[in-house]
Design a protein around this motif. Structure first.
Motif, mmCIF file in Angstrom:
data_model
loop_
_atom_site.group_PDB
_atom_site.id
_atom_site.type_symbol
_atom_site.label_atom_id
_atom_site.label_comp_id
_atom_site.label_asym_id
_atom_site.label_seq_id
_atom_site.Cartn_x
_atom_site.Cartn_y
_atom_site.Cartn_z
ATOM 1 N N MET A 1 0.803 -1.216 0.000
ATOM 2 C CA MET A 1 0.000 0.000 0.000
ATOM 3 C C MET A 1 0.839 1.271 0.000
ATOM 4 S SD MET A 1 -2.996 -0.989 2.714
ATOM 5 C CE MET A 1 -1.808 -1.191 4.063
ATOM 6 N N HIS A 2 2.152 1.142 0.016
ATOM 7 C CA HIS A 2 2.974 2.316 0.317
ATOM 8 C C HIS A 2 3.841 2.761 -0.864
ATOM 9 C CE1 HIS A 2 1.503 1.701 4.297
ATOM 10 N NE2 HIS A 2 2.138 0.562 4.440
ATOM 11 N N ARG A 3 3.263 2.779 -2.066
ATOM 12 C CA ARG A 3 3.929 3.363 -3.232
ATOM 13 C C ARG A 3 5.302 2.741 -3.465
ATOM 14 N NH1 ARG A 3 2.325 6.992 0.092
ATOM 15 N NH2 ARG A 3 4.411 7.713 0.601
ATOM 16 N N CYS A 4 5.368 1.425 -3.482
ATOM 17 C CA CYS A 4 6.635 0.743 -3.705
ATOM 18 C C CYS A 4 7.057 0.890 -5.165
ATOM 19 C CB CYS A 4 6.511 -0.742 -3.355
ATOM 20 S SG CYS A 4 6.046 -1.046 -1.635
ATOM 21 N N ARG A 5 8.342 0.842 -5.381
ATOM 22 C CA ARG A 5 8.881 0.926 -6.731
ATOM 23 C C ARG A 5 9.660 -0.346 -7.041
ATOM 24 N NH1 ARG A 5 14.372 2.492 -6.446
ATOM 25 N NH2 ARG A 5 15.009 3.061 -4.335
ATOM 26 N N VAL A 6 9.725 -0.678 -8.316
ATOM 27 C CA VAL A 6 10.430 -1.885 -8.743
ATOM 28 C C VAL A 6 11.933 -1.651 -8.684
ATOM 29 C CG1 VAL A 6 10.869 -3.443 -10.677
ATOM 30 C CG2 VAL A 6 8.545 -2.635 -10.225
ATOM 31 N N LEU A 7 12.632 -2.551 -8.008
ATOM 32 C CA LEU A 7 14.101 -2.537 -8.008
ATOM 33 C C LEU A 7 14.648 -3.487 -9.060
ATOM 34 C CD1 LEU A 7 15.215 -2.554 -4.257
ATOM 35 C CD2 LEU A 7 15.530 -0.720 -5.900
ATOM 36 N N LYS A 8 14.051 -4.662 -9.137
ATOM 37 C CA LYS A 8 14.564 -5.695 -10.042
ATOM 38 C C LYS A 8 13.396 -6.528 -10.562
ATOM 39 C CE LYS A 8 17.728 -9.671 -10.146
ATOM 40 N NZ LYS A 8 16.723 -10.559 -10.778
ATOM 41 N N GLU A 9 13.309 -6.637 -11.887
ATOM 42 C CA GLU A 9 12.312 -7.518 -12.471
ATOM 43 C C GLU A 9 12.720 -8.974 -12.242
ATOM 44 O OE1 GLU A 9 9.493 -6.919 -13.542
ATOM 45 O OE2 GLU A 9 9.398 -4.811 -14.148
ATOM 46 N N CYS A 10 11.783 -9.863 -12.447
ATOM 47 C CA CYS A 10 12.032 -11.282 -12.209
ATOM 48 C C CYS A 10 13.204 -11.776 -13.049
ATOM 49 C CB CYS A 10 10.776 -12.085 -12.539
ATOM 50 S SG CYS A 10 10.967 -13.860 -12.296
ATOM 51 N N GLY A 11 14.186 -12.368 -12.389
ATOM 52 C CA GLY A 11 15.343 -12.908 -13.082
ATOM 53 C C GLY A 11 16.390 -13.377 -12.098
ATOM 54 N N ASP B 1 20.267 -20.193 -12.616
ATOM 55 C CA ASP B 1 18.987 -19.671 -13.095
ATOM 56 C C ASP B 1 17.850 -19.999 -12.138
ATOM 57 O OD1 ASP B 1 20.244 -18.645 -15.297
ATOM 58 O OD2 ASP B 1 19.642 -20.266 -16.658
ATOM 59 N N SER B 2 17.985 -21.064 -11.370
ATOM 60 C CA SER B 2 16.927 -21.447 -10.432
ATOM 61 C C SER B 2 16.801 -20.444 -9.283
ATOM 62 C CB SER B 2 17.199 -22.842 -9.858
ATOM 63 O OG SER B 2 18.459 -22.877 -9.195
ATOM 64 N N PHE B 3 17.816 -19.626 -9.108
ATOM 65 C CA PHE B 3 17.813 -18.634 -8.038
ATOM 66 C C PHE B 3 17.322 -17.313 -8.639
ATOM 67 C CE2 PHE B 3 19.615 -15.577 -5.036
ATOM 68 C CZ PHE B 3 19.448 -16.212 -3.824
ATOM 69 N N ALA B 4 16.020 -17.208 -8.854
ATOM 70 C CA ALA B 4 15.427 -16.033 -9.492
ATOM 71 C C ALA B 4 14.561 -15.288 -8.491
ATOM 72 C CB ALA B 4 14.600 -16.444 -10.702
ATOM 73 N N VAL B 5 14.694 -13.984 -8.462
ATOM 74 C CA VAL B 5 13.921 -13.159 -7.544
ATOM 75 C C VAL B 5 13.443 -11.898 -8.255
ATOM 76 C CG1 VAL B 5 15.197 -13.965 -5.517
ATOM 77 C CG2 VAL B 5 15.937 -11.879 -6.696
#
Length: 620
Positions: free
Chosen positions: A569-579, A586-590
């Motif tokens: 609810m607190h206007r979060c912004r994207v730091l990193k897209e899924c990858g 590659d299995s360690f994706a966040v």
């Protein structure tokens, strides 16, 4: 009171120490620094790799935002430390991470012959009216022992002690301090613990904060929350690695805590119903296929209430709710996993059981993707709210500390608090360094030098100071604004991270006409709404750090991080897209987000003293 200052070599660094460029302390035993400063050495001297540690620091910063530090001790020697914000002298409120320290400190009483873990605490003179021990009409207080409190199995006054995992940070665990008070008699708990434990450990002021802000007088906050630096926390872990041995001025291997007691910290206290917890410390024990499948540091929010029945017993409780679009089959819910009471107990509909704490095999193993080494079986963990982590590995003689501001959520427990996922994420980001030590080949640790890297004095590689400026804990003399007298102060905490708290002096002109700042009920919410201090309190997002949110993801399904960020609810912004995280399989994706601190999450405590009274907050 402890005063902290910026260290001379800069506010942010990543350091693998070279033995020839650092002075050594007078403690050559390999057991730690004693009461003095840390001995530093190169990782290579202790079977580790400087390059691998640098890469691990980069990975943990990227995988688990936001990190403040990454500190590694091997063989009692400080071999690496990274500071992404602040420095080695910054104090943080440790939250429940310092429960491990409390559990170790209680062992001093046992070592001195003052305490029997299995004797009811009532027999030591602990009062029976300091918590509700008869919630369901049965007085369980006469049965409560120190072992029950250390194992977090007090029963909350609802069930017999020693039959259920009842994690607590408040009224029930606080009885450990009342017990110390009853035992030491002529001393206070704070004075005794400081003299017998904190001073030898080299953290003489670690309990000074407890009474000042928690309002518990000379008692100790035995639920944790002490103010400590990352290096301070490493002392606790090293003492556990040493099985209670610690250097003193007279003895390079003095026995501070009995070996038998220290062994109990690292093994399940009540394995019949919980294999994931020792003495105030989380364990990576493999519960095996038969279980019991308890207990992981994971709590649901109550959104997913269920009823489960076995035999003639029906239980009501809650399970985790997943992030929209996520499959919840990977996180079983079992209301019966958290205790071993049999059918004779009857229906317990009045008690809400926590079903989210299910463990399939172990806390770390359940959250480790393919291609990564498994964590050591003897791994112990101190864990505090919002990503304060202490990793203790006796078999490798290693202690690891990483502190930060990370919201522990996962895709499968998005409504609740999933520290099992986040602590595993932190471990998996650095595990290759220590898998190498144990003889396992590391995964690909290739990484580029972090952007913005700079050289700091002494040849250490540091990181350019981020936009979030480093915090200095200097005690500064308050000055009255425009000549108005200061009548007190508001000490405001950023959630879970005291390193960025603020203290605001309050002048007489900011107090409403009919309010009395010297009355017991006065608080910071009573200030004039348009006063200078009231406006500063509402500006919390400007001085509190963002909180990181991380979730596992599947790049093949094209999952979008905006879904994760918009769920807050607190206007979060994207730091990193899924990858994948650089240098990981590659299995360690966040996917990760950064969320500002809303003003309503910044509690402020009224003090009748000016900001100059406390070294724990920067005057604002």
């Amino acid at each position: 009171m402890r005063l902290s200052a910026l260290i001379a070599w800069g506010a942010a660094c990543s350091c693998a120490f070279a033995s020839e460029s650092h002075s050594r302390s007078a403690m050559p035993s390999g057991l730690g620094p004693g009461a003095g400063p840390w001995t530093t050495g190169s990782p290579e001297e202790h079977g580790l790799s400087s390059e691998a540690l640098q890469a691990a620091a980069s990975r943990i910063e990227n995988a688990v935002p936001f990190r403040w530090c990454f500190v590694v001790v091997k063989d009692g020697v400080l071999v690496h430390e990274s500071y992404f914000h602040n420095n080695s002298e910054t104090l943080y409120r440790t939250q429940s991470l310092s429960k491990t320290m409390i559990g170790t400190m209680v062992g001093v009483l046992v070592t001195q012959g003052l305490l029997d873990l299995d004797r009811p605490i009532k027999e030591y003179g602990v009062p029976d009216n300091l918590a509700n021990w008869s919630v369901r009409g049965i007085d369980y207080f006469p049965l409560v022992t120190t072992r029950h409190l250390l194992a977090q199995s007090s029963g909350y006054g609802m069930l017999p002690p020693g039959t259920v995992f009842t994690y607590d940070s408040d009224a029930y665990i606080q009885h450990l301090s009342y017990l110390i008070d009853a035992i030491v008699k002529d001393d206070t708990p704070t004075a005794w613990a400081t003299r017998e434990f904190a001073e030898p450990l080299g953290v003489p002021n670690v309990f000074a904060y407890d009474g000042q802000v928690y309002g518990i007088g000379e008692n100790i906050s035995t639920g944790g929350g002490q103010m400590m630096t990352c290096r301070d926390v490493a002392r606790v872990g090293t003492l556990v690695v040493n099985q209670g041995l610690w250097p003193t001025a007279d003895n390079p291997s003095a026995r501070l805590v009995a070996e038998d007691y220290m062994a109990q910290i690292g093994r399940p206290s009540f394995p019949a119903f919980n294999k994931g917890y020792g003495f105030l410390t989380w364990l990576n024990t493999d519960v095996g296929p038969e279980g019991p499948h308890c207990c992981a540091p994971r709590w649901s929010s109550g959104m997913g209430f269920v009823n489960q029945t076995r035999g003639n017993v029906t239980r009501h409780g809650s399970c985790c709710a997943a992030l929209n679009g996520s499959n919840t089959t990977g996180l079983p819910c079992d209301l019966f996993a958290t205790n071993s009471l049999d059918e004779a107990e009857g229906s317990l509909q009045t008690i809400e059981y926590e079903g989210a704490q299910y463990i399939e095999r172990s806390i770390i193993q359940d959250n480790t993707p393919a291609g990564l080494p498994q964590a050591p079986a003897d791994l112990m963990m101190g864990q505090g709210q919002d990503g304060q982590y202490l990793f203790i590995i006796p078999s490798l003689n290693v202690t690891i500390v990483t502190m930060g501001s990370s919201n522990p959520k996962s895709r499968l427990c998005f409504d609740g608090y999933d520290d099992a996922y986040t602590v595993s994420l932190a471990w998996n980001a650095i595990s290759d360094v220590f898998a190498t030590v144990s003889g396992h080949p590391p995964h690909d640790a290739r990484t580029q030098q972090r952007k913005g890297a700079t050289k700091t004095s002494g040849g250490r590689v540091g990181r350019a100071t981020p936009a979030l400026q480093p915090h200095q804990h200097h005690k500064q003399r308050a000055e009255a604004r425009a000549g108005a007298p200061v009548v007190g102060s508001c000490q405001c905490d950023c959630p879970s991270d005291m390193g960025y708290g603020r203290c605001f002096d309050v002048t007489a002109e900011e107090i409403p006409p009919r309010a009395n700042p010297f009355s017991p009920g006065f608080n910071c919410l009573a200030l004039k709404p348009n006063s200078t201090t009231a406006k500063k309190i509402r500006s919390a997002p400007s001085y509190c750090p963002e909180r990181g949110v991380t979730a596992s993801c599947d790049p093949q399904k094209h999952q979008n991080a905006s879904l994760l960020c918009l769920s807050h609810m607190h206007r979060c912004r994207v730091l990193k897209e899924c990858g994948p995280v650089e240098g990981m399989p590659d299995s360690f994706a966040v996917m990760t987000c950064a969320c500002p601190t809303p003003a309503e999450m910044t509690p402020c405590v009224w003090s009748r003293k000016p900001c100059s009274f406390t070294p724990y907050y920067t005057p604002g």
